[in-house]
Design a protein around this motif. Structure first.
Motif, PDB file in Angstrom:
ATOM      1  N   ILE A  16      60.465 -49.960 -24.322  1.00  0.00           N
ATOM      2  CA  ILE A  16      59.971 -49.605 -23.306  1.00  0.00           C
ATOM      3  C   ILE A  16      60.465 -48.154 -23.113  1.00  0.00           C
ATOM      4  O   ILE A  16      60.651 -47.060 -22.849  1.00  0.00           O
ATOM      5  CB  ILE A  16      59.173 -50.096 -23.103  1.00  0.00           C
ATOM      6  N   ALA A  17      61.899 -48.610 -22.330  1.00  0.00           N
ATOM      7  CA  ALA A  17      62.357 -48.439 -21.478  1.00  0.00           C
ATOM      8  C   ALA A  17      63.620 -47.169 -22.495  1.00  0.00           C
ATOM      9  O   ALA A  17      63.858 -45.572 -22.556  1.00  0.00           O
ATOM     10  CB  ALA A  17      63.797 -48.541 -20.865  1.00  0.00           C
ATOM     11  N   LEU A  64      61.215 -44.106 -23.338  1.00  0.00           N
ATOM     12  CA  LEU A  64      60.737 -42.956 -22.889  1.00  0.00           C
ATOM     13  C   LEU A  64      61.677 -42.084 -21.668  1.00  0.00           C
ATOM     14  O   LEU A  64      61.596 -40.728 -21.730  1.00  0.00           O
ATOM     15  CB  LEU A  64      60.386 -43.868 -20.537  1.00  0.00           C
ATOM     16  N   THR A  65      63.163 -42.576 -23.106  1.00  0.00           N
ATOM     17  CA  THR A  65      64.139 -42.024 -22.270  1.00  0.00           C
ATOM     18  C   THR A  65      64.028 -41.422 -23.409  1.00  0.00           C
ATOM     19  O   THR A  65      64.428 -39.854 -23.400  1.00  0.00           O
ATOM     20  CB  THR A  65      65.616 -43.084 -22.895  1.00  0.00           C
ATOM     21  N   ALA A 116      61.331 -39.811 -24.448  1.00  0.00           N
ATOM     22  CA  ALA A 116      60.185 -39.230 -24.724  1.00  0.00           C
ATOM     23  C   ALA A 116      60.609 -37.306 -24.014  1.00  0.00           C
ATOM     24  O   ALA A 116      59.834 -36.987 -23.618  1.00  0.00           O
ATOM     25  CB  ALA A 116      59.349 -39.675 -23.487  1.00  0.00           C
ATOM     26  N   THR A 117      61.837 -37.339 -22.920  1.00  0.00           N
ATOM     27  CA  THR A 117      62.253 -37.118 -22.543  1.00  0.00           C
ATOM     28  C   THR A 117      62.618 -35.829 -22.925  1.00  0.00           C
ATOM     29  O   THR A 117      62.697 -34.388 -22.397  1.00  0.00           O
ATOM     30  CB  THR A 117      63.347 -36.700 -20.933  1.00  0.00           C
ATOM     31  N   ILE A 156      60.358 -36.862 -16.858  1.00  0.00           N
ATOM     32  CA  ILE A 156      59.684 -37.060 -17.253  1.00  0.00           C
ATOM     33  C   ILE A 156      58.821 -36.431 -16.748  1.00  0.00           C
ATOM     34  O   ILE A 156      58.279 -36.887 -15.537  1.00  0.00           O
ATOM     35  CB  ILE A 156      59.203 -38.281 -18.213  1.00  0.00           C
ATOM     36  N   PRO A 184      63.772 -41.489 -15.990  1.00  0.00           N
ATOM     37  CA  PRO A 184      63.780 -43.075 -17.574  1.00  0.00           C
ATOM     38  C   PRO A 184      65.456 -43.301 -17.741  1.00  0.00           C
ATOM     39  O   PRO A 184      65.420 -44.756 -17.787  1.00  0.00           O
ATOM     40  CB  PRO A 184      63.393 -42.497 -18.691  1.00  0.00           C
TER      41      PRO A 184
END
Length: 357
Positions: free
Chosen positions: A77-78, A81-82, A84-85, A101, A110
């Motif tokens: 998940i991390a 999310l990272t 996603a930046t 984010i 993240p």
């Protein structure tokens, strides 16, 4: 009665409260000029501290076995999310780096969650490995490489460096220095190429070596930070009486909060901050020494390295011992994302302390 080492709670709390005082002092002029009140940033940081303490309490309430069983999922998940930046409609770019984010009025970093998850997951992986150091090293390299890719794409070299150091720190605690030193020798050339491939990194390196070459641009922050330390002397100019915070020193309440502390409270104030981290390191060492379970020992080591390394990077950067990397001073710098992440780590350290007792 509490069942954990009380020093692991008291010292970070004192540092955080002291940080709020210094944030109010460092940001007062700017806050009054643009927001009409000298307390704006201080009040925001108080709110973030309260939220962080709630996060710490929640983390403390979760057993370490549950963190361990979910470590792989948390890491995935991390990572997502990272990554996603760097997506345009999700990531938020600041000073040329997409490290945040934004979700409506809120934003978070993240990379803090990524570092936290890598510590838990790698502690689990290393503790499960048998006597095969080669296999353990290969798995460590794999986790660290996958984790650093999104950080390099942002780019966030500081977080990537922290991730690598704490990752190899956990490995070294069980298997020694042989393979990490060999890898460092092999990776020396690519690292040098990475530094010189980006003009802003090269400018930052030159500014660190000689800030007076470009005193009004690249060397400006470094010079102003050194002036703050020089102004403070041994006793300091007095709380709230800093001159450098009057728009001479950029990021006075964030990256350079330690310099403002040194200017206003002198060597004494600086030593009190350093002493707080030293005391915490001593308590963490005792916790690490007394832990019977290998997983807990690696977890304690990794969590504390993830706090201590940013402290050295920030303090070393503002004192020109190392190049500036833009990492916040743990507990003290203004910012909710970093403060919350640090207190979550404290919560897990307290849970480890309770398990050891």
């Amino acid at each position: 009665m509490y069942s954990f080492d009380m020093w692991l709670l008291v010292v970070p709390l004192v540092l955080s409260i002291f940080g709020i005082i210094m944030i109010i002092s460092a940001s007062g002029y700017f806050s009054l000029k643009f927001f009409g009140s000298p307390w704006t940033y201080g009040i925001k940081q108080i709110k973030w501290l309260l939220i962080s303490l709630v996060g710490m309490a929640i983390t403390y309430s979760i057993p370490t076995k549950l963190w361990r069983s979910c470590s792989g999922l948390l890491w995935i998940i991390a990572i997502a999310l990272t990554f996603a930046t760097i997506i345009p409609f999700l990531g938020m770019s600041v000073s040329g780096s997409s490290r945040w984010i934004r979700l409506g009025p809120f934003s978070f970093q993240p990379s803090e969650m990524l570092i936290f998850s890598v510590v838990i997951h790698l502690s689990d992986i290393i503790s499960r490995e048998g006597g095969s150091s080669e296999k353990a090293f290969a798995r460590t390299i794999g986790i660290l490489m996958i984790s650093t890719i999104p950080l390099l794409l942002q780019p966030d070299i500081g977080s990537a460096l922290i991730l690598l150091i704490l990752g190899f720190g956990i490995f070294i605690a069980k298997y020694g220095w042989k393979y990490p030193l060999f890898l460092a020798f092999i990776a020396a050339v690519p690292i040098i190429v990475l530094i010189f491939s980006a003009s802003y990194r090269l400018r930052r390196l030159k500014a660190w070596l000689d800030p007076w070459q470009d005193p009004l641009n690249e060397g400006f922050q470094i010079i102003q930070g050194l002036i703050a330390f020089a102004n403070g002397g041994f006793w300091g100019v007095g709380l709230g009486r800093s001159l450098q915070k009057l728009q001479y020193l950029p990021a006075a309440h964030t990256d350079f909060i330690f310099a403002i502390c040194a200017e206003e409270l002198g060597v004494i104030g600086s030593l009190l901050v350093i002493g707080g981290f030293a005391l915490m390191t001593r308590r963490i060492y005792l916790l690490w020494r007394d832990a019977d379970e290998e997983y807990l020992r690696f977890l304690v080591l990794g969590l504390w390295l993830s706090i201590l390394i940013p402290f050295f990077i920030n303090a070393g950067g503002v004192t020109t011992l190392i190049p500036l990397t833009g990492k916040a001073m743990p507990f003290m710098s203004y910012g909710g994302s970093a403060l919350s992440a640090t207190w979550v780590k404290i919560g897990l350290l307290l849970r480890c302390s309770a398990d050891v007792k």
